[in-house]
Design a protein around this motif. Structure first.
Motif, PDB file in Angstrom:
ATOM      1  N   HIS A  91     -16.830  19.595  -1.340  1.00  0.00           N
ATOM      2  CA  HIS A  91     -15.787  18.555  -2.010  1.00  0.00           C
ATOM      3  C   HIS A  91     -14.940  19.360  -3.288  1.00  0.00           C
ATOM      4  O   HIS A  91     -13.961  18.685  -3.148  1.00  0.00           O
ATOM      5  CB  HIS A  91     -16.658  17.302  -2.499  1.00  0.00           C
ATOM      6  CG  HIS A  91     -17.485  16.789  -1.694  1.00  0.00           C
ATOM      7  ND1 HIS A  91     -16.739  15.890  -0.553  1.00  0.00           N
ATOM      8  CD2 HIS A  91     -18.742  16.421  -1.209  1.00  0.00           C
ATOM      9  CE1 HIS A  91     -17.481  15.480   0.309  1.00  0.00           C
ATOM     10  NE2 HIS A  91     -18.836  15.572   0.056  1.00  0.00           N
ATOM     11  N   LYS A  92     -15.304  20.213  -3.921  1.00  0.00           N
ATOM     12  CA  LYS A  92     -14.474  20.909  -5.131  1.00  0.00           C
ATOM     13  C   LYS A  92     -13.457  21.438  -4.525  1.00  0.00           C
ATOM     14  O   LYS A  92     -12.114  21.224  -4.637  1.00  0.00           O
ATOM     15  CB  LYS A  92     -15.458  21.625  -5.752  1.00  0.00           C
ATOM     16  CG  LYS A  92     -14.504  22.217  -6.845  1.00  0.00           C
ATOM     17  CD  LYS A  92     -15.355  23.226  -7.891  1.00  0.00           C
ATOM     18  CE  LYS A  92     -14.615  23.552  -8.972  1.00  0.00           C
ATOM     19  NZ  LYS A  92     -15.242  24.620  -9.754  1.00  0.00           N
ATOM     20  N   GLU A  93     -13.762  22.077  -3.172  1.00  0.00           N
ATOM     21  CA  GLU A  93     -12.647  22.886  -2.476  1.00  0.00           C
ATOM     22  C   GLU A  93     -11.757  21.916  -1.653  1.00  0.00           C
ATOM     23  O   GLU A  93     -10.393  22.006  -1.694  1.00  0.00           O
ATOM     24  CB  GLU A  93     -13.122  24.101  -1.350  1.00  0.00           C
ATOM     25  CG  GLU A  93     -14.028  25.095  -2.193  1.00  0.00           C
ATOM     26  CD  GLU A  93     -14.839  25.931  -1.001  1.00  0.00           C
ATOM     27  OE1 GLU A  93     -14.786  27.197  -1.232  1.00  0.00           O
ATOM     28  OE2 GLU A  93     -15.517  25.197   0.042  1.00  0.00           O
ATOM     29  N   ILE A 100      -6.560  15.826  -4.666  1.00  0.00           N
ATOM     30  CA  ILE A 100      -7.334  14.537  -4.981  1.00  0.00           C
ATOM     31  C   ILE A 100      -8.584  14.919  -5.949  1.00  0.00           C
ATOM     32  O   ILE A 100      -8.756  16.302  -5.951  1.00  0.00           O
ATOM     33  CB  ILE A 100      -7.822  13.830  -3.494  1.00  0.00           C
ATOM     34  CG1 ILE A 100      -8.724  14.948  -2.775  1.00  0.00           C
ATOM     35  CG2 ILE A 100      -6.748  13.559  -2.997  1.00  0.00           C
ATOM     36  CD1 ILE A 100      -9.518  14.149  -1.674  1.00  0.00           C
ATOM     37  N   VAL A 101      -9.175  14.098  -6.434  1.00  0.00           N
ATOM     38  CA  VAL A 101     -10.358  14.233  -7.302  1.00  0.00           C
ATOM     39  C   VAL A 101     -11.597  14.549  -6.193  1.00  0.00           C
ATOM     40  O   VAL A 101     -11.485  14.022  -5.134  1.00  0.00           O
ATOM     41  CB  VAL A 101     -10.583  13.170  -8.455  1.00  0.00           C
ATOM     42  CG1 VAL A 101      -9.512  13.182  -9.104  1.00  0.00           C
ATOM     43  CG2 VAL A 101     -10.869  11.953  -7.655  1.00  0.00           C
ATOM     44  N   SER A 105     -12.843  12.722  -2.500  1.00  0.00           N
ATOM     45  CA  SER A 105     -13.397  13.642  -1.339  1.00  0.00           C
ATOM     46  C   SER A 105     -14.763  13.045  -0.741  1.00  0.00           C
ATOM     47  O   SER A 105     -14.898  12.781   0.372  1.00  0.00           O
ATOM     48  CB  SER A 105     -13.481  15.187  -1.653  1.00  0.00           C
ATOM     49  OG  SER A 105     -14.040  15.815  -0.559  1.00  0.00           O
ATOM     50  N   LYS A 106     -15.756  12.844  -1.643  1.00  0.00           N
ATOM     51  CA  LYS A 106     -16.985  12.241  -1.255  1.00  0.00           C
ATOM     52  C   LYS A 106     -17.120  10.822  -0.946  1.00  0.00           C
ATOM     53  O   LYS A 106     -17.594  10.515   0.420  1.00  0.00           O
ATOM     54  CB  LYS A 106     -17.760  12.315  -2.370  1.00  0.00           C
ATOM     55  CG  LYS A 106     -18.223  13.797  -3.068  1.00  0.00           C
ATOM     56  CD  LYS A 106     -19.058  13.485  -4.340  1.00  0.00           C
ATOM     57  CE  LYS A 106     -19.424  14.923  -4.589  1.00  0.00           C
ATOM     58  NZ  LYS A 106     -20.240  14.927  -5.777  1.00  0.00           N
ATOM     59  N   SER A 107     -16.065  10.019  -1.349  1.00  0.00           N
ATOM     60  CA  SER A 107     -15.669   8.643  -0.661  1.00  0.00           C
ATOM     61  C   SER A 107     -15.266   8.616   0.536  1.00  0.00           C
ATOM     62  O   SER A 107     -15.747   7.996   1.562  1.00  0.00           O
ATOM     63  CB  SER A 107     -14.810   7.857  -1.914  1.00  0.00           C
ATOM     64  OG  SER A 107     -14.573   6.661  -1.215  1.00  0.00           O
ATOM     65  N   ASN A 108     -14.196   9.713   0.948  1.00  0.00           N
ATOM     66  CA  ASN A 108     -13.747   9.561   2.317  1.00  0.00           C
ATOM     67  C   ASN A 108     -14.577  10.128   3.356  1.00  0.00           C
ATOM     68  O   ASN A 108     -14.468   9.706   4.393  1.00  0.00           O
ATOM     69  CB  ASN A 108     -12.427  10.664   2.109  1.00  0.00           C
ATOM     70  CG  ASN A 108     -11.259   9.609   1.386  1.00  0.00           C
ATOM     71  OD1 ASN A 108     -11.109   8.539   1.451  1.00  0.00           O
ATOM     72  ND2 ASN A 108     -10.324  10.565   0.886  1.00  0.00           N
ATOM     73  N   LEU A 109     -15.555  11.129   2.790  1.00  0.00           N
ATOM     74  CA  LEU A 109     -16.290  11.601   3.744  1.00  0.00           C
ATOM     75  C   LEU A 109     -17.297  10.484   4.048  1.00  0.00           C
ATOM     76  O   LEU A 109     -17.687  10.297   5.253  1.00  0.00           O
ATOM     77  CB  LEU A 109     -17.093  12.694   3.319  1.00  0.00           C
ATOM     78  CG  LEU A 109     -18.073  13.322   4.237  1.00  0.00           C
ATOM     79  CD1 LEU A 109     -17.637  13.874   5.661  1.00  0.00           C
ATOM     80  CD2 LEU A 109     -19.103  14.595   3.489  1.00  0.00           C
ATOM     81  N   PHE A 110     -17.911   9.707   3.211  1.00  0.00           N
ATOM     82  CA  PHE A 110     -18.750   8.650   3.327  1.00  0.00           C
ATOM     83  C   PHE A 110     -18.282   7.672   4.443  1.00  0.00           C
ATOM     84  O   PHE A 110     -18.837   7.190   5.504  1.00  0.00           O
ATOM     85  CB  PHE A 110     -19.144   7.971   2.172  1.00  0.00           C
ATOM     86  CG  PHE A 110     -19.927   6.767   2.207  1.00  0.00           C
ATOM     87  CD1 PHE A 110     -21.223   6.900   2.561  1.00  0.00           C
ATOM     88  CD2 PHE A 110     -19.271   5.493   2.116  1.00  0.00           C
ATOM     89  CE1 PHE A 110     -21.986   5.510   2.609  1.00  0.00           C
ATOM     90  CE2 PHE A 110     -19.835   4.394   2.348  1.00  0.00           C
ATOM     91  CZ  PHE A 110     -21.419   4.115   2.575  1.00  0.00           C
TER      92      PHE A 110
END
Length: 137
Positions: A91-93, A100-101, A105-110
């Motif tokens: 997610h950092k990459e 984006i923050v 990224s985590k939210s979009n993957l979810f």
């Protein structure tokens, strides 16, 4: 075109395939950044978290159908999903590449996974209906 334009920069350290893939991913991200700043919002409450048997899904859904489901995701969800799953970025990459923050990224993957789960459930229900009707005939 970008690959041919940068061909003189290929040093042969790694595989040509990996080098070309990196250029393609970077160009896709660059294109997405230039052309999209408004992201669709999906209400999580509208999605039902139904459990399905993984073996049923895999036996009833073709790879092409699964790829079509991934391609039908909203652009930002699809971008994060592909980078996380297929490009094996963390997610950092992803956050750094897309500007984006990390939490986004985590939210979009979810959300991408939830939408895919919903599509898989619909496909599974349709497959079971077809199987039931075929056995009945």
């Amino acid at each position: 075109m970008a690959v041919f334009g940068k061909l003189s920069q290929f040093k042969g350290d790694g595989s040509l395939e990996g080098w070309v893939r990196k250029i393609m991913v970077n160009k896709a991200i660059e294109h997405y950044r230039k052309n999209s700043r408004i992201f669709p919002v999906v209400d999580v409450e509208d999605m039902q978290d139904e459990l399905v048997d993984v073996n049923d899904v895999l036996s009833n859904i073709a790879a092409n159908e699964l790829l079509e489901m991934i391609q039908s995701l909203p652009p930002m969800y699809k971008m994060v999903f592909n980078l996380y799953i297929f490009e094996e970025m963390n997610h950092k990459e992803i956050a750094e590449r897309l500007g984006i923050v990390e939490g986004t990224s985590k939210s979009n993957l979810f959300h991408a996974r939830m939408l895919l789960r919903k599509k898989l459930n619909h496909s599974l229900v349709a497959a079971k209906k077809n199987d039931y009707h075929e056995r009945k005939l």
